[in-house]
Design an enzyme around this catalytic site. Structure first.
Site, PDB file in Angstrom:
ATOM      1  N   GLY A 206       2.319  -5.418  -2.676  1.00 39.65           N
ATOM      2  CA  GLY A 206       1.253  -6.288  -2.484  1.00 39.65           C
ATOM      3  C   GLY A 206       0.656  -6.797  -3.916  1.00 39.65           C
ATOM      4  O   GLY A 206       0.393  -7.837  -4.181  1.00 39.65           O
ATOM      5  N   HIS A 207       0.674  -5.743  -4.716  1.00 40.91           N
ATOM      6  CA  HIS A 207       0.148  -6.342  -6.347  1.00 40.91           C
ATOM      7  C   HIS A 207       1.639  -5.739  -7.185  1.00 40.91           C
ATOM      8  O   HIS A 207       1.876  -4.621  -7.445  1.00 40.91           O
ATOM      9  CB  HIS A 207      -0.788  -5.332  -6.696  1.00 40.91           C
ATOM     10  CG  HIS A 207      -1.395  -5.852  -8.033  1.00 40.91           C
ATOM     11  ND1 HIS A 207      -0.685  -6.127  -9.263  1.00 40.91           N
ATOM     12  CD2 HIS A 207      -2.847  -6.107  -8.388  1.00 40.91           C
ATOM     13  CE1 HIS A 207      -1.407  -6.431 -10.064  1.00 40.91           C
ATOM     14  NE2 HIS A 207      -2.744  -6.578  -9.549  1.00 40.91           N
ATOM     15  N   HIS A 273      -3.329 -14.805  -6.649  1.00 40.68           N
ATOM     16  CA  HIS A 273      -3.991 -13.926  -7.545  1.00 40.68           C
ATOM     17  C   HIS A 273      -3.442 -13.925  -8.897  1.00 40.68           C
ATOM     18  O   HIS A 273      -1.915 -13.707  -8.978  1.00 40.68           O
ATOM     19  CB  HIS A 273      -4.163 -12.294  -6.681  1.00 40.68           C
ATOM     20  CG  HIS A 273      -4.598 -11.435  -7.698  1.00 40.68           C
ATOM     21  ND1 HIS A 273      -4.160 -10.861  -8.721  1.00 40.68           N
ATOM     22  CD2 HIS A 273      -5.877 -10.782  -7.364  1.00 40.68           C
ATOM     23  CE1 HIS A 273      -5.133 -10.088  -9.079  1.00 40.68           C
ATOM     24  NE2 HIS A 273      -6.265  -9.916  -8.347  1.00 40.68           N
ATOM     25  N   GLU A 325      -9.644 -14.046  -7.588  1.00 43.79           N
ATOM     26  CA  GLU A 325      -9.257 -13.659  -8.814  1.00 43.79           C
ATOM     27  C   GLU A 325      -7.873 -14.409  -9.389  1.00 43.79           C
ATOM     28  O   GLU A 325      -7.003 -13.983  -9.764  1.00 43.79           O
ATOM     29  CB  GLU A 325      -8.858 -12.215  -8.784  1.00 43.79           C
ATOM     30  CG  GLU A 325     -10.160 -11.343  -8.618  1.00 43.79           C
ATOM     31  CD  GLU A 325      -9.901  -9.929  -8.895  1.00 43.79           C
ATOM     32  OE1 GLU A 325     -10.694  -9.273  -9.485  1.00 43.79           O
ATOM     33  OE2 GLU A 325      -8.921  -9.265  -8.333  1.00 43.79           O
ATOM     34  N   GLU A 341      -9.511 -13.454 -15.781  1.00 44.41           N
ATOM     35  CA  GLU A 341      -9.562 -12.034 -15.959  1.00 44.41           C
ATOM     36  C   GLU A 341      -8.721 -11.540 -17.333  1.00 44.41           C
ATOM     37  O   GLU A 341      -7.658 -12.166 -17.522  1.00 44.41           O
ATOM     38  CB  GLU A 341      -8.963 -11.451 -14.738  1.00 44.41           C
ATOM     39  CG  GLU A 341      -8.894  -9.784 -14.708  1.00 44.41           C
ATOM     40  CD  GLU A 341      -8.428  -9.093 -13.660  1.00 44.41           C
ATOM     41  OE1 GLU A 341      -8.530  -9.588 -12.488  1.00 44.41           O
ATOM     42  OE2 GLU A 341      -7.925  -7.987 -13.596  1.00 44.41           O
ATOM     43  N   CYS A 343      -6.979  -9.125 -17.600  1.00 42.88           N
ATOM     44  CA  CYS A 343      -5.613  -8.708 -17.464  1.00 42.88           C
ATOM     45  C   CYS A 343      -4.658  -9.856 -17.157  1.00 42.88           C
ATOM     46  O   CYS A 343      -3.320  -9.840 -17.407  1.00 42.88           O
ATOM     47  CB  CYS A 343      -5.470  -7.950 -15.999  1.00 42.88           C
ATOM     48  SG  CYS A 343      -6.137  -6.368 -16.329  1.00 42.88           S
ATOM     49  N   CYS A 409      -9.094  -2.127 -14.788  1.00 39.59           N
ATOM     50  CA  CYS A 409      -7.779  -2.423 -15.091  1.00 39.59           C
ATOM     51  C   CYS A 409      -7.877  -3.046 -16.395  1.00 39.59           C
ATOM     52  O   CYS A 409      -6.941  -2.751 -17.100  1.00 39.59           O
ATOM     53  CB  CYS A 409      -7.431  -3.303 -14.223  1.00 39.59           C
ATOM     54  SG  CYS A 409      -8.361  -4.718 -13.606  1.00 39.59           S
ATOM     55  N   CYS A 410      -9.101  -3.825 -16.791  1.00 38.34           N
ATOM     56  CA  CYS A 410      -8.877  -4.528 -18.105  1.00 38.34           C
ATOM     57  C   CYS A 410      -8.993  -3.741 -19.378  1.00 38.34           C
ATOM     58  O   CYS A 410      -8.453  -3.940 -20.502  1.00 38.34           O
ATOM     59  CB  CYS A 410      -9.767  -5.531 -17.938  1.00 38.34           C
ATOM     60  SG  CYS A 410      -9.897  -6.850 -16.770  1.00 38.34           S
TER      61      CYS A 410
HETATM   62 ZN   LIG Z   1      -8.314  -6.438 -15.302  1.00 40.08          ZN
END
Ligand SMILES: [Zn+2]
Length: 647
Positions: A206-207, A273, A325, A341, A343, A409-410
């Site tokens: 999914g990601h 996304h 996002e 974002e 990321c 995550c970032c």
């Molecule tokens: Zn991130």
């Protein structure tokens, strides 16, 4: 699916591609090799200072926060065979892996036995948590052991595995030790035993992220199965697997968010996304590089152009909307509510760097540079201790970096990017050396089997003069490709003091082909005047507005530098703008000019008031976007009106 299976190590072929009945000619493939960051020594005051802050502040803080937030404890509980007690989101392991990756890169450049030991302890925990069959994910091991691989759409198992693999490859490259790599290969072997052509099962993440990671693992180990698994995940995407997985009726399924709406080669624009999309495209670029699949290459070209020509912020980021996002419609690039974002900026830079290696076209490194010097760099505070997840291009004064995030995550993504920054700077071809970023320091590479060193002196990004000296044991014939950034007009080059008139210029690079000797000196001059940037008229958010850019740096105005409210500032087209070296943050160049202050932005005014408001002159000071929100909190704007908005 028909696939071409050749991999010429160096080819110059034009592809004729048939797409929807149209024939497109794509650029020739160059198939460049990146010069690894471990062969690039950075000695400037710009990036080396950021790398040092990253090493002494951001990386230790990341591990402290991963401890406080329970991410590391979750892995320890998994290692102990616990069945409850862990906390954190389902993707919590990935933040640990990215921090391990950042720390490993840092170790490669700056040996640190204490840090090395700390990493080995975490790696030992991972090895202990890993199940006998190779499975490793703290959430499922502790909390839902019977639900493995049952929700690929939302559970991020393959995403976490991807980050583990990337970290393990980084650690192997940095230390030469195989303790982490052994965990990664065991996990990859397990995943390879589950997913693939029949009798194995269909599925994809999914990601996305594991695709590009498996390609790295293949390159590190030579084990071709890992590449084939990446290829499987890429080539099968778009079969509406998530509809099957979640029993969604076909007529109700919209796979856009996961780019599971159409077969991958049929993607016609960027969507869904932002981070997922750009990681997926990075992995797809890796696969296309190896397979040479014309349809996949054509899709990447099409979608990359749509991304950067219609959906990218001036600061190099993507994904305007908080809602998903991600992406909305072409040219929808709001400033105050820009999501962008961190990321996603990094993911676009990663993808663009891969495209640049495929085609040897400077337009790709332009996007890498834009993202790294602006969106990515702004994500970390000057002291390395606070981070942006969301990166707007305008603020009312209430958007600030934070010490950490529940979804973290970032911060480690920026940390790993800064630590390995040198890896974006150079590439080699069979008989060529390519300079993509201008960073003071030294580089070592092999060209045609001959070792070559390059010494670079520059004050970039503050000054566009770059002195490059090949350091050679014996004379060598090769083509030196010097990127002329897209923002630059009037670049000049001299070799051994002699101006080269009308040098060969190919796809954004000045090409100097000659027999290079030790002691040769190349002087590149990239004029760096202050530039005003306008957006395409379709970008309604930027109509009537201009931004300031100098060299690769986008500027902004912050309230703490102005006497008038930021909301009232107008920068007429004819206002002269001057560059001044300041004492701010180690000497950033600020830009000053006389603009106007209009009276119609005073919030204390009546709801309706007289429309003719006199303007008065006021000094405007702009600072690089990457330093904003490091002083007194206040409003900020990248885009300024050229005239008062009052009719
Ligand atoms: Zn991130």
């Amino acid at each position: 699916m028909k696939m071409k299976t050749f991999l010429p190590s160096v080819v110059t072929l034009f592809f004729l591609v048939k797409v929807d009945g149209r024939t497109e000619v794509t650029a020739p493939l160059e198939m460049l090799q990146p010069v690894p960051f471990t062969a690039v020594k950075i000695t400037d005051s710009f990036w080396s200072a950021r790398q040092e802050t990253n090493r002494i502040a951001t990386i230790p803080i990341s591990f402290d926060n991963l401890e406080k937030s329970g991410n590391l404890e979750a892995l320890r509980l998994a290692a102990q065979g616990a069945t409850n007690g862990s906390r954190g989101p389902v993707y919590r392991d990935s933040d640990v892996y990215k921090a391990l990756e950042a720390a490993s890169y840092s170790l490669a450049l700056h040996p640190d036995p204490m840090l090395d030991r700390q990493l080995d302890e975490i790696i030992a925990t991972l090895a202990a948590a890993q199940q006998p069959d190779g499975y490793l994910n703290s959430y499922f091991i502790v909390q839902e052991p019977t639900k493995r691989w049952t929700n690929l759409r939302d559970s991020h198992e393959l995403y976490c595995a991807g980050h583990l693999i990337e970290a393990a490859v980084a650690n192997f490259q940095a230390t030469g030790k195989t303790n982490f790599l052994a965990v990664a290969t065991k996990l990859a072997d397990h995943i390879d035993s589950v997913f693939g052509p029949e009798p194995k099962r269909l599925g994809y993440p999914g990601h996305p992220e594991i695709e590009l990671a498996l390609v790295k693992l293949w390159r590190a180990t030579g084990e071709r199965r890992y590449f084939e698994l990446a290829r499987f995940f890429i080539e099968h995407r778009g079969q509406h697997y998530f509809a099957t997985e979640h029993h969604t009726p076909p007529e109700k399924y919209d796979g856009t968010y996961w780019l599971d709406d159409v077969p991958i080669c049929d993607q016609d624009k960027i969507k869904g996304h932002a981070v997922r999309a750009a990681y997926l495209m990075s992995g797809a670029t890796d696969v296309a590089r190896e397979t040479g699949d014309p349809a996949l290459l054509a899709m990447l070209d099409r979608v990359w152009r749509n991304t950067t020509e219609k959906n990218m912020y001036l600061t190099g980021g993507i994904g305007p909307s908080k809602h998903n996002e991600g992406f909305t419609t072409d040219y929808d690039l709001p400033n105050l509510t820009a999501y962008q974002e961190t990321c996603a900026t990094i993911a676009l830079a990663q993808w663009s760097a891969r495209m640049g290696l495929l085609y040897g076209d400077a337009k790709y490194a332009d996007v890498v540079e834009r993202g790294l010097y602006n969106g990515m760099l702004a994500a970390v505070s000057q002291d390395g201790k606070k981070f942006f997840y969301v990166n707007p291009l305008e603020s009312a004064g209430n958007h600030h970096r934070q010490g950490w995030f529940s979804t973290a995550c970032c911060p480690p993504n920026a940390a790993r990017t800064i630590a390995a920054l040198g890896g974006y700077a150079y590439a080699t071809g069979s008989n060529s050396l390519w300079v993509n970023l201008y960073v003071q320091g030294q580089m070592e590479a092999q060209i045609g089997g001959q070792p070559i060193r390059l010494d670079v002196k520059t004050d970039y990004p503050w000054d566009g003069k770059v002195i490059l000296k090949p350091l050679l044991k014996s004379a060598a014939n090769f083509a030196l490709h010097l990127r002329v950034p897209g923002w630059c007009e009037g670049a000049t080059v001299r070799v051994n003091g002699k101006a080269i008139f009308a040098p060969e210029f190919t796809r954004g690079y000045i090409v100097l082909s000659r027999l290079w000797k030790n002691g040769d000196v190349v002087e590149l001059n990239l004029p760096m005047p202050v530039q005003r940037v306008a957006a395409n008229l379709n970008v309604t958010a930027d109509r009537g507005l201009l931004a300031i850019q100098r060299g690769p740096l986008v500027y902004c105005v912050e309230q703490c530098d102005q006497t008038a409210p930021v909301a009232s500032l107008v920068l007429p087209l004819d206002a002269e703008l001057k560059v001044e070296k300041s004492g701010l943050f180690g000497g950033v160049a600020v830009i000053r000019g006389i603009g106007e202050q209009t009276g119609n932005s005073d919030s204390s005014q009546a709801l309706y008031h007289h429309a003719v408001v006199p303007s008065k002159r006021t000094e405007i000071t702009a600072v690089p976007y990457f330093v904003w929100d490091n002083r007194q909190a206040g409003p900020m704007k990248v885009w300024l009106p050229v005239a008062p908005t009052t009719p």
